[in-house]
Design an enzyme around this catalytic site. Structure first.
Site: not given
Ligand code: SAH
Length: 352
Positions: A90, A103, A110, A114, A117, A331
């Site tokens: 996406e 974006c 990935c 996390c 996420c 995000c």
């Molecule tokens: N892998 C990279 C980029 C992808 S995510 C990173 O970790 O930075 C981009 C941002 O969105 C990151 O800061 C991530 O932690 C955040 N993110 C992930 N899941 C989220 C959620 N459910 N709500 C808000 N932000 C989130």
């Protein structure tokens, strides 16, 4: 078949189909691909027909197709791209008044794991090639031809610094061929010191964003399993080095999870942790994803208190504008469920 998207002007000049052509032909081809946003070789009407035929035999423009698009009321559009091997990723179009951002994804899935996420849930499928990364920008630009893309953020699916070579090659194309300012390209990372060091070597004034999300290693490691590999001290050391080498202020992203990492004490600890490293803290209230931990969005007042606690300690803060939540394009919500369910129904984030 060679996909022209992803090749530099120099690579294009070296294509066998262009052997014996005057030098400017390669530039014309690169113009069509990166500055006139052609969809096929047949559209390159200022080339001799014989050359178009020759190119068409060995080259295509895109290896991906747009599988689906979801449009939100605020103008955000989430695109699901189908890659040559059938995998799906996406990317998101984010129009603002004064700028147009995209974006981008850097990996299919990935590996970072996390806990908050949606992308993490399926693990890593594979790295994206630099051409596939660039295709996202061109596919979106072709669809949204009335506005020129000015900014790109690597905040889609994947950890860009686990695929750093392809991401850097893609950034070089976005910069040198498509003309995006390096300052307008943000690489967001979970914190991978060797990758941060490699970015610092590029001599490109990129914006580095670090996903911090916790003021201490213990909490951070419970939220971001990959963080077990490098301590905050090591990650912040590489950020200091990045700053020293590039002169660029960085951004610290801080995802706020209600009752987990949003207390004023934690804000105070964060201010201490970041002492001596310039850069603002971008607060991101949790975008809902169903999790076993039952994470929730913090109360609005708590976000304000957290922000205040940082600001009184001299740390500049911003709060991430939520865009595209209605279409699960915010995000952390990217997951391309369509690739798994084949269901034509609305995207949903509930586990399938
Ligand atoms: N892998 C990279 C980029 C992808 S995510 C990173 O970790 O930075 C981009 C941002 O969105 C990151 O800061 C991530 O932690 C955040 N993110 C992930 N899941 C989220 C959620 N459910 N709500 C808000 N932000 C989130």
């Amino acid at each position: 078949m060679v996909s022209l998207v992803g090749l530099t002007s120099a690579d294009i000049a070296g294509l066998p189909a262009l052997t014996g052509c005057p030098g400017y032909r390669a530039k014309q081809v690169a113009d069509w691909v990166y500055r006139r946003f052609a969809g096929s070789v047949a559209e390159m009407t200022n080339l001799p027909a014989s050359l178009v035929a020759k190119l068409a035999e060995s080259c295509t423009l895109f290896s991906s197709t747009i599988d689906h698009a979801d449009v939100a009321d605020d103008g955000t559009v989430k695109y699901l791209l189908r890659l040559a091997d059938g995998e799906k990723v996406e990317c998101v179009y984010l129009p603002y008044e004064a700028r147009v951002s995209v974006c981008l994804s850097s990996q299919v899935g990935c590996p970072a794991g996390c806990t908050f996420c949606a992308t993490a849930k399926g693990g890593l499928v594979r790295n994206m090639t630099s051409g596939e990364i660039v295709e996202q920008v061109l596919q979106i630009q072709r669809e949204q031809s009335h506005r020129r893309i000015s900014h790109a953020v690597f905040m889609g699916m994947g950890e860009p610094l686990f695929n750093v070579e392809n991401v850097v090659s893609a950034i070089r194309i976005l910069h040198a061929e498509i003309g995006l300012s390096a300052r307008h390209i943000t690489v967001s990372t979970v914190g991978v010191p060797p990758g941060i060091e490699m970015l610092a070597e590029q001599d490109l004034p990129l914006t580095l964003a670090l996903s911090l999300h916790a003021p201490d290693d213990e909490l951070r490691r419970s939220l971001i399993p990959t963080a077990r590999k490098w301590s905050l001290a090591e990650i912040l050391e590489s950020c200091r080095m990045y700053r020293a080498k590039t002169g660029r202020d960085m951004t610290f992203e801080y995802l706020l999870l209600g009752g987990v990492n949003d207390s004023e004490e934690q804000a105070a600890a964060l201010a201490v942790l970041l002492r001596g490293i310039p850069g603002n803290v971008n607060l991101i209230p949790f975008n809902y994803v169903e999790t076993p931990e039952g994470f929730r969005r913090p109360e609005r007042e708590q976000v304000a208190k957290f922000r205040q606690a940082l600001e009184v300690r001299g740390r500049r803060t911003t709060q991430r504008m939520v865009r595209g939540r209605a279409i699960s394009a915010a995000c952390g919500q990217l997951r391309s469920l369509r690739s798994r369910t084949e269901s034509p129904g609305a995207l949903s984030l509930v586990e399938v």
